[in-house]
Design an enzyme around this catalytic site. Structure first.
Site, PDB file in Angstrom:
ATOM      1  N   HIS A  14      37.985 116.170 -26.583  1.00  0.00           N
ATOM      2  CA  HIS A  14      37.573 117.142 -27.612  1.00  0.00           C
ATOM      3  C   HIS A  14      37.466 116.564 -29.032  1.00  0.00           C
ATOM      4  CE1 HIS A  14      42.106 118.185 -28.309  1.00  0.00           C
ATOM      5  NE2 HIS A  14      41.730 117.216 -29.110  1.00  0.00           N
ATOM      6  N   HIS A  61      45.485 122.353 -33.305  1.00  0.00           N
ATOM      7  CA  HIS A  61      46.012 121.204 -34.054  1.00  0.00           C
ATOM      8  C   HIS A  61      46.590 121.674 -35.384  1.00  0.00           C
ATOM      9  CE1 HIS A  61      43.062 119.583 -31.205  1.00  0.00           C
ATOM     10  NE2 HIS A  61      43.679 118.426 -31.293  1.00  0.00           N
ATOM     11  N   HIS A 195      44.475 108.118 -26.550  1.00  0.00           N
ATOM     12  CA  HIS A 195      44.299 107.879 -27.985  1.00  0.00           C
ATOM     13  C   HIS A 195      45.616 108.049 -28.719  1.00  0.00           C
ATOM     14  CE1 HIS A 195      43.552 112.271 -27.744  1.00  0.00           C
ATOM     15  NE2 HIS A 195      43.435 112.396 -29.038  1.00  0.00           N
ATOM     16  N   GLU A 242      47.773 115.044 -24.660  1.00  0.00           N
ATOM     17  CA  GLU A 242      46.860 116.186 -24.468  1.00  0.00           C
ATOM     18  C   GLU A 242      46.401 116.293 -23.004  1.00  0.00           C
ATOM     19  OE1 GLU A 242      44.819 116.473 -28.927  1.00  0.00           O
ATOM     20  OE2 GLU A 242      43.717 115.439 -27.358  1.00  0.00           O
TER      21      GLU A 242
HETATM   22  C1  DHB Z   1      40.804 112.481 -33.053  1.00  0.00           C
HETATM   23  C2  DHB Z   1      41.111 112.871 -31.741  1.00  0.00           C
HETATM   24  C3  DHB Z   1      41.771 114.064 -31.490  1.00  0.00           C
HETATM   25  O1  DHB Z   1      42.151 114.504 -30.254  1.00  0.00           O
HETATM   26  C4  DHB Z   1      42.089 114.901 -32.531  1.00  0.00           C
HETATM   27  O2  DHB Z   1      42.644 116.092 -32.227  1.00  0.00           O
HETATM   28  C5  DHB Z   1      41.816 114.521 -33.844  1.00  0.00           C
HETATM   29  C6  DHB Z   1      41.177 113.313 -34.089  1.00  0.00           C
HETATM   30  C7  DHB Z   1      40.088 111.212 -33.334  1.00  0.00           C
HETATM   31  O3  DHB Z   1      39.805 110.436 -32.426  1.00  0.00           O
HETATM   32  O4  DHB Z   1      39.741 110.959 -34.487  1.00  0.00           O
HETATM   33 FE    FE Z   2      43.291 116.476 -30.287  1.00  0.00          FE
END
Ligand code: DHB
Ligand code: FE
Length: 290
Positions: A14, A61, A195, A242
């Site tokens: 997302h 978030h 991530h 997540e």
């Molecule tokens: C990014 C990824 C995310 O899941 C998020 O909630 C905010 C930023 C990113 O890759 O920049």
């Molecule tokens: Fe996120």
């Protein structure tokens, strides 16, 4: 068909920059085309397999819920959900129309089935919900059907276990099948893949973990649900947690019904994996229920 049923589950990352790329008309730039290419089939598939309602499992978030109030699981029961302002104005996408009757029914059934849901009668939705809609639907004047937002806390510790998420998906399936209107319901699990946005490991991507996660989500969800949350954080990064939300959608597939003697696995209609999009690996699956 007299009752509602779950027809398919969809899984996708997302990343907020994906929403920004679309909103700013950058989708044909080579960097972004490589991401959106993974969803060309999916948009066609969604047009050919239109659901009556989407139950969209995502995480907020710290936009709708601040650190003052942190529900582990919250279901959106409103008729309409405004687009959240995440600091640079709300995304220019249509508002999300809900399905209050089905949402209230799922809340009733799932809470009586021993899961503690928070009822959200007012819920601005952030990129966690709108970016998956954009990836699957493009840029329509209105979203193709009502959407029930289902928010999971994966931002502030403690987060729910994969085991609990899978069991919650099973309870959601029971709830949907008890609803006496013949609705086709899709359940989407969103967020991930690997991530990490902060600290010395910022930028972490783990292709081996992500692809093994996709393999196991398809073929061994019950085994995957045993993975402790610390393994997600170690292997997939602090925001890779997540991914537990994908197990809610997977638990709602018919082969995950507890005690089935001959479970028929869902049909894999589409699988996509790409690095990078902003700071994350993008993963995507479409599973049709058997
Ligand atoms: C990014 C990824 C995310 O899941 C998020 O909630 C905010 C930023 C990113 O890759 O920049
Ligand atoms: Fe996120």
């Amino acid at each position: 068909m007299t009752h509602a049923r779950i027809t398919a589950s969809v899984y996708t990352s997302h990343v907020p920059a994906i929403g920004a790329a679309l909103d700013l008309g950058k989708q044909d730039e080579p960097y972004w085309r490589a991401v959106f290419a993974g969803y060309d089939f999916s948009q066609q598939w969604l047009r050919e397999n239109p659901p009556d309602v989407i139950l969209l499992v995502y995480n907020d978030h710290a936009n709708a819920f601040s650190l003052e109030l942190i529900p582990t699981f919250a279901i959106g029961t409103a008729a309409e959900f405004p687009i959240a302002d995440e600091g640079w104005g709300p995304r220019p996408v249509p508002p999300v129309m809900g399905h209050p009757e089905l949402a209230a029914h799922i809340a009733q059934s799932v809470i009586q089935d021993d899961f503690d849901l928070t009822i959200a009668n007012k819920l601005p939705v952030d990129h966690g919900l709108t970016v998956p809609l954009s990836l699957m639907c493009g840029q329509p004047q209105r979203w193709p059907c009502p959407v029930i937002p289902f928010a999971v806390n994966v931002v502030q510790y403690p987060v729910p276990s994969g085991r609990r998420c899978l069991a919650l998906g099973q309870a959601i399936r029971r709830a949907v099948e008890r609803y006496d209107e013949p609705l086709k319901v899709q359940i989407w699990g969103t967020g991930g893949m690997s991530h990490q946005l902060q600290g010395p490991r910022a930028g972490l991507i783990n292709r081996a973990f992500d692809n093994a996660f996709l393999d196991r989500l398809i073929a061994d969800p019950a085994g995957l649900a045993q993975l402790p949350h610390i393994d997600y954080v170690r292997e997939a990064g602090s925001e890779g947690i997540e991914l537990v939300m994908w197990l809610i959608a997977r638990g709602a597939m018919s082969d995950a019904v507890p005690g089935k003697t001959h479970p028929v696995p869902p049909r894999v209609r589409h699988r996509f994996y790409h690095v990078p999009a902003s700071n994350t690996a993008v993963g995507h699956l479409i599973l049709e229920d058997a």
